[in-house]
Design a protein around this motif. Structure first.
Motif, PDB file in Angstrom:
ATOM      1  N   GLY A  33       0.801  -1.223   0.000  1.00 40.46           N
ATOM      2  CA  GLY A  33       0.000   0.000   0.000  1.00 40.46           C
ATOM      3  C   GLY A  33       0.823   1.258   0.000  1.00 40.46           C
ATOM      4  N   ARG A  34       0.574   2.124   0.979  1.00 37.15           N
ATOM      5  CA  ARG A  34       1.216   3.435   1.028  1.00 37.15           C
ATOM      6  C   ARG A  34       2.480   3.472   1.883  1.00 37.15           C
ATOM      7  N   GLU A  35       2.995   2.286   2.258  1.00 37.00           N
ATOM      8  CA  GLU A  35       4.247   2.245   3.013  1.00 37.00           C
ATOM      9  C   GLU A  35       5.404   2.683   2.119  1.00 37.00           C
ATOM     10  N   ASN A  36       6.275   3.559   2.652  1.00 35.74           N
ATOM     11  CA  ASN A  36       7.455   3.975   1.893  1.00 35.74           C
ATOM     12  C   ASN A  36       8.361   2.788   1.602  1.00 35.74           C
ATOM     13  N   SER A  37       8.590   1.999   2.622  1.00 32.62           N
ATOM     14  CA  SER A  37       9.418   0.814   2.475  1.00 32.62           C
ATOM     15  C   SER A  37       9.039  -0.136   3.599  1.00 32.62           C
ATOM     16  N   HIS A  38       9.517  -1.359   3.497  1.00 34.22           N
ATOM     17  CA  HIS A  38       9.166  -2.364   4.493  1.00 34.22           C
ATOM     18  C   HIS A  38       9.953  -2.085   5.771  1.00 34.22           C
ATOM     19  N   ARG A  75      14.209   7.311  -5.550  1.00 37.74           N
ATOM     20  CA  ARG A  75      13.611   6.881  -4.289  1.00 37.74           C
ATOM     21  C   ARG A  75      12.482   7.805  -3.852  1.00 37.74           C
ATOM     22  N   ASN A  76      12.701   9.128  -3.974  1.00 37.95           N
ATOM     23  CA  ASN A  76      11.675  10.076  -3.551  1.00 37.95           C
ATOM     24  C   ASN A  76      10.440  10.013  -4.442  1.00 37.95           C
ATOM     25  N   TYR A  77      10.656   9.834  -5.746  1.00 38.80           N
ATOM     26  CA  TYR A  77       9.512   9.727  -6.662  1.00 38.80           C
ATOM     27  C   TYR A  77       8.690   8.475  -6.353  1.00 38.80           C
ATOM     28  N   ASP A  78       9.385   7.373  -6.117  1.00 45.09           N
ATOM     29  CA  ASP A  78       8.693   6.126  -5.807  1.00 45.09           C
ATOM     30  C   ASP A  78       7.889   6.267  -4.505  1.00 45.09           C
ATOM     31  N   ASN A  79       8.499   6.874  -3.488  1.00 41.74           N
ATOM     32  CA  ASN A  79       7.787   7.063  -2.216  1.00 41.74           C
ATOM     33  C   ASN A  79       6.574   7.974  -2.387  1.00 41.74           C
ATOM     34  N   LEU A  80       6.714   9.003  -3.200  1.00 40.95           N
ATOM     35  CA  LEU A  80       5.591   9.902  -3.444  1.00 40.95           C
ATOM     36  C   LEU A  80       4.446   9.162  -4.110  1.00 40.95           C
ATOM     37  N   MET A  81       4.755   8.352  -5.129  1.00 38.03           N
ATOM     38  CA  MET A  81       3.712   7.624  -5.838  1.00 38.03           C
ATOM     39  C   MET A  81       3.049   6.574  -4.941  1.00 38.03           C
ATOM     40  N   ARG A  82       3.819   5.984  -4.037  1.00 40.63           N
ATOM     41  CA  ARG A  82       3.230   5.048  -3.078  1.00 40.63           C
ATOM     42  C   ARG A  82       2.199   5.765  -2.205  1.00 40.63           C
ATOM     43  N   LYS A  83       2.557   6.968  -1.761  1.00 38.25           N
ATOM     44  CA  LYS A  83       1.637   7.724  -0.913  1.00 38.25           C
ATOM     45  C   LYS A  83       0.373   8.116  -1.674  1.00 38.25           C
ATOM     46  N   GLN A 105      -0.879   6.658  -4.601  1.00 38.78           N
ATOM     47  CA  GLN A 105      -1.659   5.591  -5.235  1.00 38.78           C
ATOM     48  C   GLN A 105      -1.677   4.280  -4.450  1.00 38.78           C
ATOM     49  N   GLY A 106      -0.804   4.136  -3.473  1.00 33.04           N
ATOM     50  CA  GLY A 106      -0.800   2.926  -2.660  1.00 33.04           C
ATOM     51  C   GLY A 106      -0.523   1.667  -3.459  1.00 33.04           C
ATOM     52  N   GLN A 107      -1.293   0.622  -3.194  1.00 26.62           N
ATOM     53  CA  GLN A 107      -1.075  -0.673  -3.821  1.00 26.62           C
ATOM     54  C   GLN A 107      -1.233  -0.619  -5.334  1.00 26.62           C
ATOM     55  N   LYS A 108      -2.036   0.318  -5.822  1.00 27.55           N
ATOM     56  CA  LYS A 108      -2.214   0.466  -7.274  1.00 27.55           C
ATOM     57  C   LYS A 108      -0.878   0.756  -7.953  1.00 27.55           C
ATOM     58  N   TRP A 109      -0.035   1.574  -7.326  1.00 24.58           N
ATOM     59  CA  TRP A 109       1.283   1.906  -7.874  1.00 24.58           C
ATOM     60  C   TRP A 109       2.195   0.671  -7.881  1.00 24.58           C
ATOM     61  N   ILE A 110       2.169  -0.087  -6.795  1.00 22.50           N
ATOM     62  CA  ILE A 110       2.998  -1.293  -6.710  1.00 22.50           C
ATOM     63  C   ILE A 110       2.586  -2.297  -7.780  1.00 22.50           C
ATOM     64  N   ASP A 111       1.299  -2.514  -7.937  1.00 17.56           N
ATOM     65  CA  ASP A 111       0.808  -3.447  -8.957  1.00 17.56           C
ATOM     66  C   ASP A 111       1.183  -2.971 -10.362  1.00 17.56           C
ATOM     67  N   HIS A 112       1.095  -1.657 -10.588  1.00 14.28           N
ATOM     68  CA  HIS A 112       1.458  -1.092 -11.890  1.00 14.28           C
ATOM     69  C   HIS A 112       2.937  -1.344 -12.192  1.00 14.28           C
ATOM     70  N   LYS A 113       3.792  -1.139 -11.214  1.00 13.67           N
ATOM     71  CA  LYS A 113       5.230  -1.357 -11.425  1.00 13.67           C
ATOM     72  C   LYS A 113       5.532  -2.825 -11.733  1.00 13.67           C
ATOM     73  N   ASN A 114       4.865  -3.738 -11.047  1.00 13.46           N
ATOM     74  CA  ASN A 114       5.098  -5.161 -11.301  1.00 13.46           C
ATOM     75  C   ASN A 114       4.667  -5.559 -12.716  1.00 13.46           C
ATOM     76  N   VAL A 128      12.032  -4.125 -11.105  1.00 16.56           N
ATOM     77  CA  VAL A 128      10.869  -3.281 -10.866  1.00 16.56           C
ATOM     78  C   VAL A 128      11.251  -1.826 -11.163  1.00 16.56           C
ATOM     79  N   PRO A 129      10.486  -1.122 -12.000  1.00 17.58           N
ATOM     80  CA  PRO A 129      10.816   0.284 -12.307  1.00 17.58           C
ATOM     81  C   PRO A 129      10.883   1.146 -11.048  1.00 17.58           C
ATOM     82  N   TYR A 130      11.727   2.158 -11.095  1.00 14.94           N
ATOM     83  CA  TYR A 130      11.919   3.100  -9.980  1.00 14.94           C
ATOM     84  C   TYR A 130      12.368   2.388  -8.706  1.00 14.94           C
ATOM     85  N   SER A 131      13.195   1.351  -8.862  1.00 15.07           N
ATOM     86  CA  SER A 131      13.701   0.621  -7.706  1.00 15.07           C
ATOM     87  C   SER A 131      15.007  -0.068  -8.081  1.00 15.07           C
ATOM     88  N   ILE A 132      15.584  -0.751  -7.103  1.00 13.05           N
ATOM     89  CA  ILE A 132      16.827  -1.498  -7.342  1.00 13.05           C
ATOM     90  C   ILE A 132      16.598  -2.978  -6.989  1.00 13.05           C
TER      91      ILE A 132
END
Length: 290
Positions: A69-74, A256-264, A266-275, A175-179
């Motif tokens: 969801g909207r977690e920045n990171s685990h 990292r900042n862009y990814d965290n912003l998009m998580r906030k 769009q939440g899980q929708k952003w994670i699913d989109h990246k996958n 995964v886009p916008y990640s390592i």
């Protein structure tokens, strides 16, 4: 289908000139079999020693659950005394891991137990980091955001490491916008029917025992499985080329900042989109119609 993996070379008594020529400059991994044998850590570093020296320190523990969801990171699954964590490890398999624990800040006395090897490398001595894991715990396939050259020394147990060079990135479901690779993929037993591009990637496999060290070159992908409870220390050498420094800054300041912003937002929708993007891009790169 299966993964295409080669063994990593092993060396003993290597000189800094030979290491620079054969491994560091060409950026190739290697296992050091005997670099730690004169370190106090070689004799001392076991769980009872850490229980005695650092047992009262509270340590953050991470599990295998990905951020949602909207977690920045685990974030940490829990924070307990090191001695209590050792009790957990000794009871049986556990996916709880200590991750990137700064030994200099938290247990400065233990810094005297190891040495920075004379390999012609400039080490970043403010960040000797400890990694501890329970039997069966795994670290998702990733490369380091700061693009460091890592010297990973294992103690008190056994672990399996898979490595892939940067030029194999296109096959690894990045995964886009990640390592990281897709966290749902278990590189210890990957589903090659669902993720067929993995069988086309050319990588390396290593198994590390007590006192053995692995050189992981900058930006190389690595997956780790703790086959038994073990602890390791990583000594790091930061990149010095302008190109890599620019990439590190981009990773830290933009990606990292862009990814965290998009998580906030769009939440899980952003994670699913990246996958979905990861699968689409990887299969296009590999020429897979799926």
């Amino acid at each position: 289908m299966k993964l295409d993996l080669q063994n990593i070379p092993r060396v003993r008594g290597i000189s800094k000139e030979a290491f620079q020529r054969d491994y560091f400059v060409p950026q190739k991994p290697v296992i050091f079999e005997d670099l730690t044998q004169n370190w106090p850590a070689y004799q001392k570093w076991n769980f009872e020693y850490f229980r005695e020296k650092a047992g009262d320190i509270k340590v953050p523990l991470y599990d295998s659950q990905p951020a949602k969801g909207r977690e920045n990171s685990h974030g940490p699954a829990m924070k307990i005394k090191f001695s209590e964590y050792i009790d957990i490890l000794e009871k049986g398999p556990s996916d709880l891991r200590m991750f990137f624990f700064n030994l200099l800040q938290n247990c400065p006395e233990l810094v005297n137990d190891f040495q920075y090897p004379d390999l012609g490398v400039k080490f970043f001595k403010k960040l000797p980091v400890l990694f501890v894991g329970g039997a069966g715990s795994k670290v998702v396939m990733h490369y380091d955001m700061d693009l460091a050259n890592n010297f990973h020394f294992n103690f008190t147990g056994k672990k399996k490491v898979l490595l892939y060079p940067p030029d194999q990135t296109g096959f690894l479901y990045k995964v886009p916008y990640s390592i990281v690779s897709m966290e749902i993929i278990d590189m210890d037993d990957p589903d090659l029917q669902t993720y067929p591009a993995l069988s086309r990637a050319r990588g390396f496999e290593a198994r590390l025992g007590h006192g053995e060290g692995l050189f992981i070159p900058s930006k190389w992908w690595h997956f780790i499985k703790y086959e038994t409870p073990s602890l390791s220390i990583t000594l790091r050498s930061l990149p010095r080329s302008p190109k890599k420094i620019a990439e590190v800054l981009n990773n830290l300041l933009f990606m990292r900042n862009y990814d965290n912003l998009m998580r906030k937002l769009q939440g899980q929708k952003w994670i699913d989109h990246k996958n979905k993007m990861a699968i689409r891009k990887t299969h296009r790169h590999a020429g897979i119609d799926k």
